[in-house]
Motif scaffolding. Structure first.
Motif, PDB file in Angstrom:
ATOM      1  N   GLU A 181       0.822  -1.199   0.000  1.00 47.84           N
ATOM      2  CA  GLU A 181       0.000   0.000   0.000  1.00 47.84           C
ATOM      3  C   GLU A 181       0.864   1.260   0.000  1.00 47.84           C
ATOM      4  N   ASP A 182       2.073   1.195   0.557  1.00 47.45           N
ATOM      5  CA  ASP A 182       2.945   2.360   0.653  1.00 47.45           C
ATOM      6  C   ASP A 182       3.749   2.614  -0.615  1.00 47.45           C
ATOM      7  N   LEU A 183       3.734   1.703  -1.562  1.00 43.73           N
ATOM      8  CA  LEU A 183       4.519   1.843  -2.778  1.00 43.73           C
ATOM      9  C   LEU A 183       3.808   2.726  -3.795  1.00 43.73           C
ATOM     10  N   THR A 184       4.593   3.468  -4.565  1.00 45.03           N
ATOM     11  CA  THR A 184       4.019   4.246  -5.653  1.00 45.03           C
ATOM     12  C   THR A 184       3.662   3.309  -6.795  1.00 45.03           C
ATOM     13  N   ASP A 185       2.931   3.829  -7.765  1.00 38.20           N
ATOM     14  CA  ASP A 185       2.561   3.016  -8.922  1.00 38.20           C
ATOM     15  C   ASP A 185       3.798   2.508  -9.661  1.00 38.20           C
TER      16      ASP A 185
END
Length: 149
Positions: free
Chosen positions: A67-71
């Motif tokens: 959830e914390d990762l960018t696209d």
């Protein structure tokens, strides 16, 4: 004598757990088991799969949750899995040949969990670019062996 609801083995009146299957026999035992499982799950999630006491916070900081990762980071991770497992499958189809071993090592090197596994002995995780470079070197060696042999 009562029996276990899970395996129908006989259990004693005072038994908290079944001796055959380990199922909790009382509400207190079930709650205790749930709390234990929850603590274990939090410990594994917090430590990145293992490690010693001081590295727990650094491991969770170095490897954020999905959830914390960018696209872009999620795309990189997914692409690494696809490329790594695809290369491993190709290498396994050619196992007796010499080119399969560098391809197998390259496929393993690009997988995201390898960064996590190498982080503890090296002190910090390798950058994604380094992992991609290692993959490229092994893949090129494997392709060169395929062409030459």
């Amino acid at each position: 004598m009562p029996s276990c609801p899970r395996c129908d083995a006989p259990v004693g009146e005072e038994a908290r757990y079944c001796a055959q299957c380990g199922a909790p026999q009382t509400e207190d035992a079930a709650e205790e088991l749930d709390e234990y499982v929850q603590r274990q799950a939090e410990q594994v999630a917090g430590s990145g799969g293992g490690g010693s006491g001081g590295t727990e916070s650094s491991a969770s900081d170095a490897f954020p949750s999905t959830e914390d990762l960018t696209d872009r980071e999620q795309l990189w991770r997914r692409g690494s899995y696809v490329l790594g497992y695809g290369t491993i499958v190709v290498a396994l189809t050619r196992v007796p040949a010499a080119e399969s071993w560098p391809l197998l090592l390259g496929g393993i090197a690009i997988l995201p969990p390898i960064r996590r596994l190498t982080a503890e002995p090296l002190g910090s995780p390798l950058k994604r670019e380094v992992m991609a470079g290692i993959y490229a070197v092994f893949a090129l060696i494997g392709i060169a062996l395929f062409v030459l042999l």
